[in-house]
Design a protein around this motif. Structure first.
Motif, PDB file in Angstrom:
ATOM      1  N   ALA A 125     -52.054   4.163 -12.691  1.00 25.25           N
ATOM      2  CA  ALA A 125     -53.259   4.535 -12.514  1.00 25.25           C
ATOM      3  C   ALA A 125     -54.319   4.461 -13.422  1.00 25.25           C
ATOM      4  O   ALA A 125     -55.720   3.889 -13.114  1.00 25.25           O
ATOM      5  CB  ALA A 125     -53.060   6.402 -12.089  1.00 25.25           C
ATOM      6  N   ARG A 126     -54.115   4.679 -14.810  1.00 25.76           N
ATOM      7  CA  ARG A 126     -55.124   4.206 -15.768  1.00 25.76           C
ATOM      8  C   ARG A 126     -55.651   2.788 -15.678  1.00 25.76           C
ATOM      9  O   ARG A 126     -56.688   2.517 -15.735  1.00 25.76           O
ATOM     10  CB  ARG A 126     -54.723   4.567 -17.124  1.00 25.76           C
ATOM     11  CG  ARG A 126     -54.442   6.042 -17.331  1.00 25.76           C
ATOM     12  CD  ARG A 126     -54.294   6.593 -18.720  1.00 25.76           C
ATOM     13  NE  ARG A 126     -53.055   6.049 -19.424  1.00 25.76           N
ATOM     14  CZ  ARG A 126     -51.857   6.502 -19.389  1.00 25.76           C
ATOM     15  NH1 ARG A 126     -51.844   7.740 -18.684  1.00 25.76           N
ATOM     16  NH2 ARG A 126     -50.903   5.861 -20.010  1.00 25.76           N
ATOM     17  N   GLN A 127     -54.490   2.118 -15.646  1.00 20.58           N
ATOM     18  CA  GLN A 127     -54.767   0.602 -15.547  1.00 20.58           C
ATOM     19  C   GLN A 127     -55.711   0.229 -14.299  1.00 20.58           C
ATOM     20  O   GLN A 127     -56.510  -0.710 -14.538  1.00 20.58           O
ATOM     21  CB  GLN A 127     -53.346  -0.013 -15.665  1.00 20.58           C
ATOM     22  CG  GLN A 127     -52.702   0.006 -16.829  1.00 20.58           C
ATOM     23  CD  GLN A 127     -51.435  -0.845 -16.759  1.00 20.58           C
ATOM     24  OE1 GLN A 127     -50.695  -1.258 -15.731  1.00 20.58           O
ATOM     25  NE2 GLN A 127     -50.730  -1.098 -18.015  1.00 20.58           N
ATOM     26  N   GLU A 128     -55.392   0.776 -13.088  1.00 23.33           N
ATOM     27  CA  GLU A 128     -56.096   0.453 -11.888  1.00 23.33           C
ATOM     28  C   GLU A 128     -57.803   1.139 -12.240  1.00 23.33           C
ATOM     29  O   GLU A 128     -58.602   0.108 -11.732  1.00 23.33           O
ATOM     30  CB  GLU A 128     -55.372   1.277 -10.787  1.00 23.33           C
ATOM     31  CG  GLU A 128     -54.368   0.645 -10.237  1.00 23.33           C
ATOM     32  CD  GLU A 128     -53.892   1.315  -8.923  1.00 23.33           C
ATOM     33  OE1 GLU A 128     -54.430   2.295  -8.706  1.00 23.33           O
ATOM     34  OE2 GLU A 128     -52.659   0.868  -8.454  1.00 23.33           O
ATOM     35  N   LYS A 129     -57.712   2.063 -12.768  1.00 25.34           N
ATOM     36  CA  LYS A 129     -58.995   2.463 -12.841  1.00 25.34           C
ATOM     37  C   LYS A 129     -59.799   1.538 -14.088  1.00 25.34           C
ATOM     38  O   LYS A 129     -61.073   1.109 -13.732  1.00 25.34           O
ATOM     39  CB  LYS A 129     -59.124   3.931 -13.609  1.00 25.34           C
ATOM     40  CG  LYS A 129     -58.835   5.103 -12.770  1.00 25.34           C
ATOM     41  CD  LYS A 129     -58.957   6.285 -13.280  1.00 25.34           C
ATOM     42  CE  LYS A 129     -58.606   7.472 -12.251  1.00 25.34           C
ATOM     43  NZ  LYS A 129     -58.861   8.913 -12.783  1.00 25.34           N
TER      44      LYS A 129
END
Length: 605
Positions: free
Chosen positions: A431-435
């Motif tokens: 999720a962090r990487q997607e953001k």
């Protein structure tokens, strides 16, 4: 008594006929004659200028020019000179002898055979028959029918000319043995062609299946080898060149050059020369260029000493190079390089023997002539083995990787709880990487027309379309409407199921809108969980009806990961003095009203 006198008379004529000749031996034939190499029984005369005819050399006064050959085969010293052989033959049986004289076509261009017998006419001493007028050509040999009456004695003259230097070793067979020899030649050529074609078709199938360039270069090499062997053994004359021996000689050197070129390119690709050593690859490309020049040289100058010696030198250089890079590849642990080394060693020996025959360094014999076929078959088998070894090694590497992965998984022995915790950590990390990726990709997304998740138009493209519609509405006084759609509870979906599921819902929702709008309408992703639908030539009431249909479709649809979902819709139509901001502001106010009214509904302003 009468028969004995007749035999005595014939023997007297025979010795009278050959009294002036210096033959050391006479060939005696009968129905059991198997194979006689006539060269060692013959006398030889080499006509350097190709000046003399049969009438000249058959004169009694010319006999001293013939010298005993004392060899099983003879070779010309220079191209295009004429070799004359003569030998005595007698049918020692009381029955007619039927046989064939085989003259292997080892780079011969022209052969004439004359049979000289004592004449029964008192006014003539000799009768002459030109046997080569009734010759039979069978791929790699002239077979000249020969028939002699009981106790008949004759002298045979053979005249041979070559485009290049030639090897010359005629043989005499009885009819039965000649047929066996013909069958052997047909079987050898058939087996050789069959092996080459089978391997060609097998590797063609592999190339069409695997799309591996190694097989493509191998196919080119096999084509060159097929023509090279066909020129050497003569079946090209039968099948392709229409008995043109001179063309068969002239085309030989371009075919050899093509064979060199394809061998170099095959080795370059298979042994990974380009990636392993740029210096060696440079030399290889130079040799490939020289191969092309050799082919052009041979095509222009044809069969001559220069072509033969240039080919000999290039053969030595080429095969030393191929053997060397194969040996280097073995040290570099390149799969299949050992078989490549054997392949080029076999072919280099074969080609050196071949050129040695052409230049007269090696005397002709059937064994030497046929050993080339064995070396060619060994060459292509070694290359085929190399291809198989490469495939097996690649399969072994894949199996090894899979086995290692299984071993790692078994050693971890992670429990379900640990797996869930690890999965949650991975999801949070994702999720962090997607953001971070979304933040970094916004600039690049602005440059393109499509949204990466839904594959619909992005905000930049929608703003462009809205601007065009506003200009058109003001200029032509026509109406259009916009619909803003928002997925209800999108944040909860993301929090509960993760962003990947949220993206899946966005994509499914976009696909649903695409299926249920008009072809002239435009739908795109306006924000993280909002869509914008532009409806040209549509009033507010009709746009409201269209939005209600979409709201109903969404409500009835079952989404893959979450099942049911709803959406709220805000509708407005374009007013004469609207700006883009004012139009969108009304649409968002309508959407806010729909949200405040309980969601899953349509409002219009």
């Amino acid at each position: 008594m009468h028969r004995g006198l007749k035999n005595l008379y014939l023997i007297f004529i025979f010795f009278a006929l050959f009294a002036q000749s210096s033959f050391s031996d006479i060939i005696k034939v009968d129905g059991k004659t198997q194979k006689v190499g006539v060269t060692k029984f013959s006398e030889l005369f080499i006509d350097d200028q190709s000046h003399f005819s049969y009438e000249d050399v058959s004169e009694n006064t010319f006999g001293d020019n013939f010298k005993s050959s004392n060899s099983t085969a003879v070779s010309s010293k220079t191209p295009r000179e004429t070799i004359w052989l003569r030998f005595n033959i007698v049918n020692s049986s009381n029955t007619t002898f039927s046989g064939k004289l085989e003259i292997p076509i080892v780079w011969l261009n022209k052969v004439e055979v004359y049979l000289r017998t004592p004449s029964k006419d008192a006014n003539r001493t000799f009768d002459t028959l030109k046997l080569s007028d009734i010759k039979e050509v069978n791929a790699r040999s002239f077979f000249i029918p020969l028939e002699m009456s009981a106790l008949q004695s004759s002298t045979i003259y053979i005249k041979a000319q070559g485009v290049n230097k030639m090897a010359f070793a005629p043989k005499l067979y009885s009819l039965e043995k000649a047929e066996s020899r013909t069958i052997y030649i047909a079987m050898l050529n058939g087996a050789l062609i069959g092996i080459l074609l089978v391997i060609f078709l097998y590797n063609l199938s592999n190339y069409l299946t695997l799309k591996d360039k190694n097989y493509l270069f191998y196919l080119y090499y096999l084509v060159g080898l097929l023509f090279l062997v066909g020129t050497y053994y003569g079946y090209n004359i039968q099948l392709l060149w229409d008995s043109s021996y001179e063309f068969n000689e002239n085309i030989y050197y371009p075919i050899v050059a093509f064979n060199f070129l394809t061998a170099l390119l095959l080795s370059r690709n298979f042994l990974k020369v380009e990636s392993q050593s740029a210096k060696i690859d440079k030399y290889l490309l130079i040799l490939a260029g020289l191969s092309v020049l050799l082919g052009i040289f041979g095509l222009i100058f044809g069969s001559c000493n220069s072509s033969a010696y240039a080919t000999l030198i290039f053969t030595l250089v080429n095969f030393i190079f191929l053997v060397s890079i194969s040996a280097i590849s073995i040290k570099q642990n390149i799969s299949g390089s050992g078989y490549f080394l054997l392949a080029w060693l076999f072919l280099s020996v074969g080609n050196l023997v071949l050129i040695g025959l052409v230049l007269g360094f090696i005397k002709y014999s059937d064994l030497v002539y046929d050993i080339y076929a064995v070396l060619v078959v060994l060459n292509i088998l070694m290359i085929s083995f190399a291809m198989v070894e490469r495939i097996r090694d690649e399969e072994s590497q894949c199996e090894f990787k899979v086995q290692k992965e299984h071993e790692v998984a078994s050693k971890l022995n992670i429990s379900k709880k640990e797996l869930r915790e690890l999965n949650e950590k991975l999801q949070r990390k994702l999720a962090r990487q997607e953001k971070e990726l979304e933040t970094k990709s916004k600039e690049s997304q602005m440059l393109s027309n499509k949204d990466e998740v839904t594959k619909l138009y992005n905000k930049s493209k929608l703003e462009e379309i809205l601007t065009n519609e506003l200009h058109r509405a003001k200029r032509y006084d026509y109406e259009f409407s916009v619909i803003v759609a928002n997925i209800d509870g999108m944040k909860e979906i993301n929090d509960t199921h993760g962003y990947e599921v949220g993206n899946s819902v966005m994509k499914e929702m976009g696909e649903l809108f695409i299926r249920h709008i008009r072809y002239l309408d435009t739908v795109g992703r306006w924000s993280d969980n909002e869509y914008l639908i532009i409806c040209p030539q549509t009033g507010g009431k009709h746009a409201f009806t269209a939005a209600e249909h979409l709201q109903s479709y969404v409500e009835r649809n079952k989404f893959f990961f979450i099942g049911k979902a709803t959406a709220s819709f805000g509708v407005t139509d374009c007013q004469p003095d609207d700006t883009l901001q004012e139009l969108l502001k009304r649409a968002y106010e309508a959407l806010a009203k729909a949200k405040e009214g309980g969601k899953n509904r349509v409002e219009i302003l």
